[in-house]
Design an enzyme around this catalytic site. Structure first.
Site, PDB file in Angstrom:
ATOM      1  CB  SER A   1      -0.242  -7.996  -1.106  1.00 55.63           C
ATOM      2  OG  SER A   1      -1.145  -8.726  -0.306  1.00 55.63           O
TER       3      SER A   1
ATOM      4  CE  LYS B   1      -4.129  -1.980   0.331  1.00 57.53           C
ATOM      5  NZ  LYS B   1      -5.137  -1.862  -0.745  1.00 57.53           N
TER       6      LYS B   1
ATOM      7  CD  GLU C   1     -10.468   3.508   0.634  1.00 58.02           C
ATOM      8  OE1 GLU C   1     -10.514   4.732   0.430  1.00 58.02           O
ATOM      9  OE2 GLU C   1      -9.602   2.761   0.128  1.00 58.02           O
TER      10      GLU C   1
END
Lengths: 278, 395
Positions: free
Chosen positions: B380, B98, B120
Site C-alpha cells: 500500500s 491514498k 485526519e
C-alpha cells in the site's frame, strides 16, 4: 403523572415512538413555562470531583429547572476543549456510567435529571439495561448527541418502554421537514443547537441561536431549549427572547475545572437565573 | 464504471441506511446529518456520470500514475516457497494508495462547491495525499494529526507544509489517529457549510465506507487483470492486504471478492479491532472496536502510525462475520523482519503498514499458505516515510 397526548402524528414518525406519556422532565418544564418562567438547565460532568453530587444539589437549589449530567466518554466529538478536559479528568478518576447513575439516585433533588452521553456507552450496556438503570436511579431523560433521528429508533423505543425521555437535538443545518420529525420524536424537551460547532464558551451569542429557537417554536409546542455557545447571563437572556430556555454547560464546567466547588457553581447558576428572569 | 447494486457480500452497495449487515450506519451529531446526505447524493450522481468518471480516470492515469504495476517477487518467492506478487501502490504519486481516494473526493468537493478540505492523518500518507489534491484543485487544506504522530512522521509534516496545507497537532486523548479523527470531525461540525471532510479510509458515517471503497476499487480491478496476465488466466490463491481502517484492503478485496481467492486482512497486533474488538459505535459507524467493559475506546498500539487505530471499517467487520475474508495479526518485531526481508530480496522498501501483510506471508508460507500457492499482496505504500523511525528501531 398526567397523561398528555400530544403530536398525534408521532405514529408516522420514521423512528416510531408512538404516543408515550409525558414524562417528568417535559411535565416539569411545560408547567414552569406555562407559568411564564424561562427554563434553565445547567450541565455538569458526572464524577468530575469527589464531591460532584454536592455540586448537583447546589445547582438544583440555585434556580435550575432541570439538570443535565454528563457521563464522560473517551471520544466526545460534539464537545469542545472544556468538556473534553472534564471528561478526561473524570475518566482518570475512574468514572463509570453505572457508578455515576447509581450516585445520582442519592442526590435527592426536586428537579428532574437527564444524563447526556455518547451512544457507545448505551450500546455497550444494552439499551434496555441502560434505560432500566436510569429509571432505577430516578433519572428522567437521556441526551445522546450522536444518535440522530435515523439511528435513534432502537434506543428510543427501549427508552419509551422504560419511561425514559429521549431529548432530541436539532441543528442550524437541519432541514424544515426534518425539524418537524425531530420534534415529534423528542421527549422532555427539544434541544436546539445554537450554532454550527462544538460545545464551548463564545464571546457573543451566535445569530443562529435565536433563529434556531424561532424555527423550533414554529413547529412544536414542546419546550424548546437552546444550548451550545450560550455562556453568560446576558446571552441566556437574549436567546430566551425566542426560546423557552437554555442549556449552559462549558461556562459552568470551566468554573469547576478551575477549582470551584458547589458554592461557585451555585453562584454562577444564580447569575444565569437572574439573567433570564430580568 | 457504475455503482454495483449487488448484495453486500459481493461488496456492492450497502443498505439505504449505510449498513453492511449490522455494521455501518450514520451515528453523527445532527449538524452533520445533512452534509452526509448531501455527500451521498453527490457521490451517487458523480459515480453514475460518465464525465465525472472520465475526469477521475484521467487524473488517476496522468497525475496519480496509474495503473500501478504488479511485480513478481522471484527471490522472495524462492525463499518462501510460495509465488508472491506485489500490487505496487507504493509507486503511485505521493507514495501510497491514498491518492486514489483523495483525487476522487477532491473532485466531489469541487462538484459540491466546497472550497476547503479537512482531513485526519496517522502515518501522514493520507495527509500528504489530501494536501496534494488540495494543491492540485486550489482548495484550502487543514490536516489534523496526533501530536505523537507529528513527532514520528516529521518528514510528512514537512511535505504537507510544502504543499501549502496547515497541519494542526492534536493533544487530546492518546494523541494519535483516533484523536485526529475526533478533531477533524469537530472542525467539520463547525464548518460543514464550506468544508468537505476528506476522510482517509473505509470508515466513518455513511457514505464514507462505501464511497472510499469504490474510489479504491481501482486497486483490485487492476490487480485482477494483471494477475490473470501473469498467472495465465488464473486468479491468485490468496489476496492479502494490511488493515488499519482498511481502505487498501477494501479496494483490493473488491476486485477479487467474486473469485475463489482467499481474502486475508492483516491487522497490527496492538490495533486488531477484528481480532480483539467487539461491536461498538465510534466515529459515526457501528463496527468492531477496541473498548473496555463500559464502552470507553481503548488506545491502539502499533509500530505503524497508519495502523494505530482502535476501530476498523464496517465492511471488514461484515466480511469477517460472513466469513468471506479472514483477519489475522502481525506483531511489531516480525513486521521489522519482513521490512528487511523484502528490502534485501527484492530491492523494495515497504512502508510499515504493508510490511504487516508481508510479515504474515513470511510466517504462514508452507503452513496456512501452502507451498506452491500464488499470493497477491497489496503493497500500500513505500517506506521512505518510515526510514528515520526504522533506522532508530533497527539501530
Amino acid at each position: 403523572m398526567s397523561r398528555v397526548l400530544s403530536d398525534a402524528a408521532d405514529e408516522t414518525s420514521p423512528s416510531g415512538g408512538g404516543n408515550a406519556p409525558v414524562g417528568s422532565l417535559e411535565a416539569t418544564l411545560r408547567a414552569a413555562r406555562d407559568e411564564g418562567r424561562k427554563l434553565l438547565v445547567p450541565y455538569v460532568t458526572g464524577a468530575l470531583t469527589p464531591h460532584w453530587c454536592d455540586v448537583v444539589r447546589a445547582v438544583a437549589a440555585a434556580g435550575a429547572d432541570g439538570l443535565e449530567v454528563g457521563i464522560p466518554f473517551s471520544d466526545p466529538i460534539m464537545d469542545g476543549p472544556t468538556i473534553q478536559e472534564a471528561s478526561a479528568r473524570a475518566l482518570a478518576r475512574g468514572a463509570t456510567p453505572a457508578g455515576i447513575v447509581s450516585e445520582l439516585s442519592g442526590v435527592d433533588v426536586e428537579i428532574p435529571l437527564a444524563v447526556m452521553t455518547y451512544y457507545n456507552l448505551v450500546f455497550r450496556s444494552g439499551h434496555r439495561r441502560f434505560a432500566r438503570r436510569l429509571v432505577e436511579s430516578g433519572v428522567a431523560a437521556a441526551i445522546v448527541p450522536d444518535l440522530p433521528l435515523d439511528e435513534v429508533g432502537e434506543w428510543a423505543r427501549a427508552a419509551d418502554d422504560a419511561g425514559v425521555e429521549t431529548v432530541m437535538l436539532a441543528a442550524p443545518t437541519t432541514a424544515d421537514d426534518q425539524l418537524e420529525a425531530i420534534c415529534r420524536r423528542a421527549r422532555g424537551f427539544v434541544y436546539g443547537v445554537g450554532l454550527l460547532g462544538v460545545t464551548g464558551e463564545r464571546d457573543e451569542l451566535a445569530t443562529s441561536a435565536r433563529r434556531m429557537a424561532r424555527r423550533l417554536k414554529a413547529v412544536t409546542d414542546k419546550p424548546v431549549l437552546i444550548g451550545v455557545g450560550v455562556s453568560t447571563p446576558d446571552q441566556a437572556r437574549d436567546v430566551c427572547e425566542d426560546a423557552d430556555g437554555v442549556v449552559v454547560g462549558s461556562a459552568l464546567v470551566r468554573r469547576l475545572l478551575e477549582g470551584g466547588g458547589p458554592d461557585e457553581a451555585a453562584a454562577f447558576v444564580g447569575e444565569l437565573r437572574a439573567g433570564i428572569d430580568a | 464504471m457504475e455503482v454495483r447494486s449487488s448484495s453486500p457480500t459481493t461488496m456492492g452497495e450497502p443498505s439505504p441506511s449505510g449498513r453492511f449487515g449490522s455494521f455501518g450506519g450514520r451515528f453523527v451529531p445532527e449538524s452533520l446529518v445533512g452534509a452526509c446526505k448531501e455527500l451521498e447524493a453527490a457521490f451517487r450522481s458523480a459515480w453514475a456520470d460518465d464525465a465525472f468518471q472520465s475526469e477521475y480516470a484521467t487524473l488517476l492515469r496522468e497525475y496519480a500514475g496509474r495503473p500501478t504495476p504488479v511485480t513478481e517477487c522471484r527471490r522472495l518467492s524462492d525463499r518462501l516457497g510460495v509465488r508472491v506478487l506485489l500490487k505496487r501502490e507504493d509507486l503511485a504519486h505521493t507514495g501510497s494508495h491514498k491518492i486514489n481516494n483523495v483525487v476522487g473526493q477532491a473532485l466531489l468537493a469541487r462538484t459540491m462547491g466546497k472550497r476547503r478540505l479537512v482531513a485526519e492523518t496517522g502515518a501522514g500518507q493520507h495527509g500528504v495525499a489530501t494536501a496534494t489534491a488540495a494543491a492540485l484543485f486550489g482548495l484550502e487544506c487543514v490536516v489534523y494529526m496526533g501530536a505523537v504522530d507529528v513527532q514520528r512522521q516529521a518528514l510528512n509534516v514537512f511535505r504537507m507544509n510544502l504543499l501549502g496545507a496547515e497541519v494542526r497537532p492534536v493533544d487530546s486523548g492518546s494523541r494519535t489517529l483516533k484523536d485526529a479523527i475526533n478533531e477533524a470531525m469537530r472542525d467539520w461540525v463547525a464548518s460543514v457549510e464550506t468544508t468537505h471532510y476528506c476522510l482517509g479510509s473505509v470508515m466513518g458515517p455513511h457514505p464514507y465506507p462505501w464511497m472510499v471503497r469504490e474510489l479504491q476499487r481501482v486497486i483490485g480491478d487492476e490487480a485482477r487483470r494483471q494477475c490473470r496476465e501473469v498467472l495465465g488466466g488464473d486468479d491468485p490463491d490468496f489476496v492479502l492486504a494490511c488493515v488499519g481502517g482498511g481502505s487498501n484492503a477494501a479496494g483490493t478485496f473488491a476486485g477479487f471478492v467474486d473469485t475463489r481467492a482467499a481474502l486475508i486482512g492483516v491487522e497490527a497486533a496492538g490495533g486488531a479491532a477484528i481480532g480483539h474488538g467487539v461491536p461498538g459505535v465510534v466515529h459515526g459507524m457501528r463496527s468492531h472496536l477496541l473498548q473496555d467493559e463500559y464502552g470507553q475506546v481503548l488506545e491502539a498500539h502499533s509500530i505503524s502510525a497508519g495502523l494505530d487505530y482502535p476501530g476498523v471499517g464496517p465492511e471488514h467487520a461484515y466480511l469477517a462475520e460472513v466469513g468471506r475474508a479472514r483477519y489475522v495479526e502481525a506483531g511489531d518485531d516480525e513486521v521489522l523482519d519482513a521490512l528487511r526481508l523484502l528490502s534485501e530480496t527484492e530491492g523494495i522498501i515497504p512502508a510499515l503498514e504493508p510490511a504487516h501483510a508481508v510479515a504474515y506471508v513470511a510466517r504462514a508460507a508452507g503452513d496456512e499458505i501452502p507451498t506452491g500457492s500464488t499470493v497477491l499482496v497489496t503493497l500500500s505504500g513505500r517506506g521512505d516515510k518510515d526510514a528515520a523511525e526504522v533506522m532508530e528501531l533497527l539501530g
